[in-house]
Design an enzyme around this catalytic site. Structure first.
Site, PDB file in Angstrom:
ATOM      1  N   GLY A   1      32.640  85.071  44.671  1.00 21.57           N
ATOM      2  CA  GLY A   1      33.496  84.238  43.824  1.00 21.57           C
ATOM      3  C   GLY A   1      34.916  84.786  43.787  1.00 21.57           C
TER       4      GLY A   1
ATOM      5  N   HIS B   1      12.529  84.703  50.646  1.00 21.76           N
ATOM      6  CA  HIS B   1      11.520  85.376  49.822  1.00 21.76           C
ATOM      7  C   HIS B   1      10.192  85.549  50.551  1.00 21.76           C
ATOM      8  CE1 HIS B   1      10.261  87.269  46.307  1.00 21.76           C
ATOM      9  NE2 HIS B   1      10.648  86.395  45.374  1.00 21.76           N
TER      10      HIS B   1
ATOM     11  N   ASP C   1      11.759  90.927  49.166  1.00 24.12           N
ATOM     12  CA  ASP C   1      11.451  90.836  47.736  1.00 24.12           C
ATOM     13  C   ASP C   1      12.707  91.116  46.913  1.00 24.12           C
ATOM     14  OD1 ASP C   1      11.727  93.653  47.633  1.00 24.12           O
ATOM     15  OD2 ASP C   1       9.627  93.887  48.242  1.00 24.12           O
TER      16      ASP C   1
HETATM   17  N1  CAO Z   1      39.346  86.238  45.073  1.00 26.70           N
HETATM   18  C1  CAO Z   1      40.656  86.273  44.961  1.00 26.70           C
HETATM   19  N2  CAO Z   1      41.503  86.225  46.002  1.00 26.70           N
HETATM   20  C2  CAO Z   1      40.945  86.097  47.210  1.00 26.70           C
HETATM   21  C3  CAO Z   1      39.577  86.051  47.410  1.00 26.70           C
HETATM   22  C4  CAO Z   1      38.756  86.125  46.279  1.00 26.70           C
HETATM   23  N3  CAO Z   1      37.433  86.079  46.373  1.00 26.70           N
HETATM   24  N4  CAO Z   1      39.344  85.940  48.700  1.00 26.70           N
HETATM   25  C5  CAO Z   1      40.506  85.912  49.306  1.00 26.70           C
HETATM   26  N5  CAO Z   1      41.486  86.008  48.430  1.00 26.70           N
HETATM   27  C6  CAO Z   1      42.914  86.025  48.693  1.00 26.70           C
HETATM   28  C7  CAO Z   1      43.207  86.836  49.930  1.00 26.70           C
HETATM   29  O1  CAO Z   1      43.281  88.197  49.616  1.00 26.70           O
HETATM   30  C8  CAO Z   1      44.507  86.243  50.350  1.00 26.70           C
HETATM   31  O2  CAO Z   1      45.537  86.686  49.501  1.00 26.70           O
HETATM   32  P1  CAO Z   1      46.794  87.488  50.075  1.00 26.70           P
HETATM   33  O3  CAO Z   1      47.617  86.459  50.769  1.00 26.70           O
HETATM   34  O4  CAO Z   1      47.405  88.086  48.880  1.00 26.70           O
HETATM   35  O5  CAO Z   1      46.258  88.491  51.038  1.00 26.70           O
HETATM   36  C9  CAO Z   1      44.305  84.786  50.058  1.00 26.70           C
HETATM   37  O6  CAO Z   1      43.278  84.713  49.070  1.00 26.70           O
HETATM   38  C10 CAO Z   1      43.914  83.970  51.244  1.00 26.70           C
HETATM   39  O7  CAO Z   1      42.871  84.621  51.920  1.00 26.70           O
HETATM   40  P2  CAO Z   1      42.228  83.963  53.213  1.00 26.70           P
HETATM   41  O8  CAO Z   1      41.347  82.864  52.834  1.00 26.70           O
HETATM   42  O9  CAO Z   1      43.303  83.620  54.176  1.00 26.70           O
HETATM   43  O10 CAO Z   1      41.453  85.155  53.903  1.00 26.70           O
HETATM   44  P3  CAO Z   1      40.078  85.820  53.512  1.00 26.70           P
HETATM   45  O11 CAO Z   1      39.884  86.866  54.555  1.00 26.70           O
HETATM   46  O12 CAO Z   1      40.010  86.274  52.130  1.00 26.70           O
HETATM   47  O13 CAO Z   1      38.987  84.685  53.730  1.00 26.70           O
HETATM   48  C11 CAO Z   1      37.767  83.003  54.855  1.00 26.70           C
HETATM   49  C12 CAO Z   1      38.711  84.205  54.975  1.00 26.70           C
HETATM   50  C13 CAO Z   1      37.504  82.500  56.242  1.00 26.70           C
HETATM   51  C14 CAO Z   1      36.475  83.431  54.232  1.00 26.70           C
HETATM   52  C15 CAO Z   1      38.415  81.925  53.965  1.00 26.70           C
HETATM   53  O14 CAO Z   1      39.659  81.578  54.504  1.00 26.70           O
HETATM   54  C16 CAO Z   1      37.592  80.679  53.829  1.00 26.70           C
HETATM   55  O15 CAO Z   1      37.550  79.813  54.705  1.00 26.70           O
HETATM   56  N6  CAO Z   1      36.901  80.548  52.691  1.00 26.70           N
HETATM   57  C17 CAO Z   1      36.117  79.372  52.389  1.00 26.70           C
HETATM   58  C18 CAO Z   1      34.664  79.649  52.622  1.00 26.70           C
HETATM   59  C19 CAO Z   1      33.818  78.461  52.263  1.00 26.70           C
HETATM   60  O16 CAO Z   1      34.207  77.318  52.449  1.00 26.70           O
HETATM   61  N7  CAO Z   1      32.629  78.735  51.724  1.00 26.70           N
HETATM   62  C20 CAO Z   1      31.736  77.706  51.303  1.00 26.70           C
HETATM   63  C21 CAO Z   1      30.602  77.651  52.260  1.00 26.70           C
HETATM   64  S1  CAO Z   1      29.307  76.671  51.694  1.00 26.70           S
HETATM   65  O17 CAO Z   1      29.875  75.202  51.876  1.00 26.70           O
END
Ligand code: CAO
Length: 499
Positions: free
Chosen positions: A441, A469, A473
């Site tokens: 999150g 599961h 576990d």
């Molecule tokens: N909490 C707060 N800030 C966060 C964060 C979090 N959990 N995760 C990332 N950030 C910040 C990063 O640090 C970055 O900030 P800075 O510019 O200050 O460095 C900014 O948010 C943007 O990060 P990013 O998204 O470009 O890069 P990342 O490596 O953190 O994440 C990725 C990469 C691929 C996981 C992300 O871009 C993404 O696509 N997330 C969505 C995943 C998703 O859709 N999940 C649902 C799947 S089920 O349908």
């Protein structure tokens, strides 16, 4: 001079029309250049200047001219043939793809490695490239049509020699391309070129290692050899006749506005599921058969937040963006070493577990094509900076809609950072054949008590784990989660385990 005379004779056997079509301009320029080198030589001789450089120029020029003469002469001699360019087996059991975009139209000239079209399977977006030089005479599908593996995609009227015509059709992803073409190891670097291009280079005493490839992934094309020769001789080559369709990099795709606009206008819209949506149906239906175990935890990331702030400038110095993900991914890998059952797969009949040696950590990614899960491979062997580098690469490809099968397959464990979009909690769904996944999150600044009972600002993130599961576990999942949390709450402790 004798050589030039021979070549002039050779070119005179070509018809005027053929010359116009296949590079009369090129020949003219080479001839002009060679003659001007010759004139330069005469002047130098008159002025009693040393001529070895000019002699070399002349030799190289003659060689290029000879080569051109051969190429064009060959073209004149060979017959035209229409090749049905079939959609080859992409692997992974894919039988059909959606044609997303055509890069050529009927009547366009193509040369080897020019992109023909972009297709999308239910696993990846793939660029189809030509293996032939020729003219596209027929496109078998419209954009958005379903194309079938093994069926014709385009017809190309070739003008090449028969050995090219006999070559197999090719479907290419960035990763597959590396296997499709021959390689040459030079001081640890690989050069990529087809045998025909290598032959051309060899005939002209050109070392491939000295030529900069302008094709995809630095591949050396015929034109690169010609340009290299031109630079040696000082000749100016005409612009490539195929220039207008050279390897376009597909722009990020806009959302399907048409449907949403029609919905806004009050009309129901029904459209067939395609590509990645279809893949999601398939993998999520398979996931339904997995009994999910859920576990949630809070992680206090204040130290990690401070550490990342410190290190990101250094990472920037390496040209890399350092987010929190590389730490999350590396910590997960360190824990998988201790809990290999979370990096395993169960066979369909539930009789055998395979413990995977590689930690290929899938990262759920919100790309221009929708949700994809590219994998950072062999995380157990990578430093945090190397994980960042790989993640940066995958994100760039994802944004450009260019993730290929190799990057999208082989995952053994996954993380989904929904917090980067702003989600606080999630319930992740396992991606079969994997057996565990974590959802992260957003990091929030919240009040917490410190050890002395004082309220302090703390960076808190929720993590939710799902595990299969049938083989994992709750106690195992919880121990894994504790270890992962401890690494991130005290990131310096990871140092002790990094190799
Ligand atoms: N909490 C707060 N800030 C966060 C964060 C979090 N959990 N995760 C990332 N950030 C910040 C990063 O640090 C970055 O900030 P800075 O510019 O200050 O460095 C900014 O948010 C943007 O990060 P990013 O998204 O470009 O890069 P990342 O490596 O953190 O994440 C990725 C990469 C691929 C996981 C992300 O871009 C993404 O696509 N997330 C969505 C995943 C998703 O859709 N999940 C649902 C799947 S089920 O349908």
């Amino acid at each position: 001079m004798l050589m030039l005379a021979q070549n002039s004779e050779c070119t005179s056997t070509l018809t005027v029309a053929r010359l116009a079509q296949h590079g009369g301009k090129l020949i003219h320029q080479y001839r002009r250049r060679c003659l001007s080198v010759q004139e330069e030589r005469s002047l130098a001789t008159l002025r009693l200047l040393p001529t070895p450089t000019l002699d070399r120029k002349l030799q190289v020029c003659s060689r290029s001219f000879q080569m051109l003469g051969r190429t064009l002469h060959g073209s004149a001699a060979c017959h035209r043939a229409v090749v049905q360019f079939k959609l080859s087996d992409i692997g992974e059991g894919i039988t059909e793809v959606t044609v997303k975009e055509w890069y050529v139209k009927e009547g366009d000239r193509v040369s080897q490695f020019d992109s023909i079209c972009e297709v999308q399977s239910d696993k990846a977006s793939v660029t189809i490239t030509s293996r032939y030089d020729g003219v596209v005479t027929k496109l078998y599908y419209d954009t958005d049509d379903i194309a079938l593996v093994g069926k014709p995609l385009v017809d190309i009227e070739t003008e090449s020699t028969s050995d090219v015509i006999q070559e197999e059709d090719v479907v290419e992803t960035p990763a597959m391309a590396r296997e499709e073409h021959t390689h040459q190891e030079i001081k640890g670097l690989k050069t990529q070129a087809t045998p025909a291009v290598r032959r051309l280079a060899m005939e002209n005493n050109i070392k491939l290692s000295e030529v900069v490839g302008s094709g995809k992934d630095g591949r050396i094309l015929k034109e690169d050899i010609l340009n290299f020769l031109a630079k040696q001789t000082g000749a100016i080559l005409p612009p490539s006749p195929f220039g207008e369709i050279r390897t376009p990099s597909p722009a990020p795709k806009p959302p399907p506005l048409a449907a949403s606009l029609r919905v806004l206008a009050g009309k129901d819209v029904t459209e067939p599921l395609k590509g990645f949506q279809k893949a999601m149906v398939k993998s999520m239906m398979a996931a339904l058969s997995i009994p999910h175990l859920g576990l949630c935890e809070q992680v206090e990331l204040s130290r990690l937040v401070a550490l990342r702030a410190e290190l990101r400038t250094e990472a920037r110095g390496h040209g890399l963006k350092l987010s929190y993900m590389p730490f999350f991914i590396k910590a997960a890998s360190l824990c998988l070493t201790r809990f290999p059952i979370l990096n395993a797969s169960l066979d369909e009949s539930c009789q055998n577990i395979t413990y995977k040696a590689s930690h290929n950590i899938g990262v759920a990614m919100d790309t221009s094509l929708g949700l994809l899960v590219p994998t950072v491979k062999n995380v157990q062997l990578l430093s945090i900076l190397e994980v960042a580098q790989e993640l940066n690469r995958l994100q760039e490809l994802g944004a450009a809609g260019q993730l290929g099968t190799a990057d999208l397959s082989g995952g053994t464990f996954s993380l989904s950072n929904i917090g980067s979009i702003g989600g606080t909690y999630a319930k992740p769904v396992i991606l079969p054949p994997e057996v565990a996944i974590g959802a992260l999150g957003k990091i929030q600044v919240l009040p917490r008590f410190d050890v002395s009972g004082h309220v302090t600002r703390a960076h808190i993130m929720n993590v939710s784990w799902s595990a299969d599961h049938r083989i994992i576990d709750g106690a195992t999942m919880c121990r894994f989660s504790n270890m992962w949390r401890d690494f991130l709450q005290n990131p310096a402790s990871m140092l002790l385990h990094l190799k």
